[in-house]
Design a protein around this motif. Structure first.
Motif, PDB file in Angstrom:
ATOM      1  N   ALA A 230       0.835  -1.210   0.000  1.00 44.24           N
ATOM      2  CA  ALA A 230       0.000   0.000   0.000  1.00 44.24           C
ATOM      3  C   ALA A 230       0.863   1.251   0.000  1.00 44.24           C
ATOM      4  O   ALA A 230       0.544   2.229  -0.693  1.00 44.24           O
ATOM      5  CB  ALA A 230      -0.923  -0.016   1.215  1.00 44.24           C
ATOM      6  N   VAL A 278     -10.997   5.353   4.790  1.00 47.05           N
ATOM      7  CA  VAL A 278     -11.493   4.075   5.298  1.00 47.05           C
ATOM      8  C   VAL A 278     -13.018   4.028   5.218  1.00 47.05           C
ATOM      9  O   VAL A 278     -13.618   3.002   5.529  1.00 47.05           O
ATOM     10  CB  VAL A 278     -11.051   3.822   6.762  1.00 47.05           C
ATOM     11  CG1 VAL A 278      -9.580   3.514   6.851  1.00 47.05           C
ATOM     12  CG2 VAL A 278     -11.428   4.992   7.665  1.00 47.05           C
ATOM     13  N   VAL A 292      -8.845   2.368   1.624  1.00 49.21           N
ATOM     14  CA  VAL A 292      -8.190   1.347   2.437  1.00 49.21           C
ATOM     15  C   VAL A 292      -9.117   0.147   2.557  1.00 49.21           C
ATOM     16  O   VAL A 292     -10.267   0.275   2.997  1.00 49.21           O
ATOM     17  CB  VAL A 292      -7.841   1.896   3.835  1.00 49.21           C
ATOM     18  CG1 VAL A 292      -7.246   0.801   4.700  1.00 49.21           C
ATOM     19  CG2 VAL A 292      -6.870   3.063   3.719  1.00 49.21           C
ATOM     20  N   THR A 302      -3.107   0.128   9.138  1.00 53.27           N
ATOM     21  CA  THR A 302      -3.499   1.412   8.539  1.00 53.27           C
ATOM     22  C   THR A 302      -2.763   2.560   9.205  1.00 53.27           C
ATOM     23  O   THR A 302      -2.275   3.477   8.542  1.00 53.27           O
ATOM     24  CB  THR A 302      -5.017   1.605   8.665  1.00 53.27           C
ATOM     25  OG1 THR A 302      -5.691   0.543   7.987  1.00 53.27           O
ATOM     26  CG2 THR A 302      -5.445   2.938   8.068  1.00 53.27           C
TER      27      THR A 302
END
Length: 406
Positions: A230, A278, A292, A302
């Motif tokens: 990510a 999110v 996310v 995260t």
């Protein structure tokens, strides 16, 4: 299951009956006020513990579950020095958690200080295994990363529909070793409390800090493969942008999801920012947007991702009053906090990195940290909650953070 537990579970499932029951308990307590509450020397209700020379009451497992009727200002105070003095055979602390992820973050400075005070006592964590308004079992995953805890267990607790402190954690006892002192992680939470973190320090018999320490986060030295992947993807796509804006616009506690998620994300992208979120509902087709995937990245991953991105980019947060108010403070990220409903206890949860957008003036928050929203900047979501219009959110964001960055 005992008859007592069966009755309690039935009672909790029928809120109107529970209200009547609790009111009757409260009336009985008021009528028979002359009957003292029996508590051991290592905790007290409503007043700090005083040092004692010897144990004045025998050990009684009934004290492990605190059940008090409808107290508006109840503060439980633990005194571990007294507990260890009166019972030198205590082998460790069994800390019981029934709370959400954000709630846990507020406990982390206290847990660190408690371990520093009692470094030789093993700490075991017991986490409620059910998702409900008060509890998230994901707290256990965070505790597994906390170096102060040797073991983490889960138990099936029962939420009280009226009083969160009356959470039923009797199921945890089957896993608690002999000789461990069982301690539910309580805190006082009300308008009269200056901050939840300070309340936690006072509850656990620790000197209250002068300021309010930020949450303590624990990350591995090497990012997980999912975090690294990510990080690489966001880094390549966020190049040449003004910065990264992270959005968390839903709250489990208030059952709220911001309805203008897509418009807000697109507006921030047009202003030259890369947007992460999110909360679902953003423009997935846009290369300047990254949602996310909570199935691939755990909550601690995260946070680790944001901590790594902060080393390369300017990172901001826009969040409703939920997990990322505390998380942004732990990561030391500027946060435009959208207070979407009137909560007169909001000062219990505030950190200096948060600029609070509100339609209600909070006298216990610094005035310069409140952005007063005019009536035309929001619309009613329901009788209690409002929705801030995305163009106004972007306006406040630019006024607060772009000027600071220049």
């Amino acid at each position: 299951m005992t008859a007592k537990h069966s009755f309690r579970h039935w009672l909790y499932k029928h809120r109107p009956v529970c209200v009547v029951y609790e009111v009757l308990r409260w009336l009985g307590h008021k009528i028979f006020f002359f009957i003292p509450s029996r508590t051991p020397v290592w905790y007290r209700f409503d007043a700090p513990c005083a040092p004692v020379d010897k144990e004045t009451l025998p050990i009684n497992t009934n004290w492990y579950r605190i059940s008090r009727p409808l107290y508006r200002r109840e503060h439980v105070y633990y005194n571990f020095d007294n507990a260890l003095h009166t019972n030198p055979q205590v082998k460790g602390l069994a800390l019981i958690f029934f709370m959400g992820i954000g709630d846990y973050l507020y406990t982390t400075p206290m847990l660190q200080a408690l371990k520093q005070k009692y470094p030789n006592l093993p700490f075991y964590a017991y986490v409620g295994g059910a998702f409900d308004r008060n509890n998230s079992p994901l707290v256990g995953k965070l505790l597994e990363n906390n170096p102060h805890f040797e073991k983490v267990f889960y138990f099936q607790g029962q939420r009280h529909p009226l009083i969160w402190k009356n959470y039923d954690y009797s199921a945890a006892f089957k896993d608690i070793p002999e000789g461990f002192l069982t301690v539910p992680v309580y805190y006082d939470y009300g308008v009269h409390i200056s901050h939840r973190v300070k309340s936690l320090f006072e509850t656990f018999g620790l000197p209250a800090p002068k300021g309010v320490p930020s949450p303590v986060m624990y990350f591995p030295q090497t990012p997980s493969p999912a975090v690294q992947a990510a990080f690489d993807e966001v880094s390549s796509r966020a190049r040449e942008k003004k910065g990264i804006v992270f959005l968390q616009l839903d709250s489990r506690g208030s059952s709220y999801t911001y309805p203008h998620m897509g418009d807000l994300a697109r507006g921030l992208i047009e202003e030259g920012y890369f947007v992460m979120s999110v909360t679902k509902g953003g423009p997935l087709e846009n290369l300047s947007y990254f949602e996310v995937d909570i199935k691939k990245l755990a909550i601690n991953e995260t946070w680790h991702l944001l901590a790594l991105l902060k080393q390369r980019f300017t990172v901001y947060v826009i969040a409703v009053n939920s997990v990322f108010w505390a998380a942004s403070a732990g990561l030391n990220l500027p946060n435009l906090g959208l207070q979407h409903w009137v909560d007169k206890k909001v000062h219990n949860l505030w950190y200096p990195n948060i600029e609070v957008v509100t339609d209600y003036f909070y006298p216990r928050l610094p005035q310069e940290k409140q952005i007063m929203a005019p009536p035309e900047s929001y619309a009613p979501h329901n009788r209690k909650i409002i929705d801030y219009k995305p163009d106004w959110v972007i306006k406040w964001f630019k006024e607060k953070f772009e000027k600071t960055a220049q």
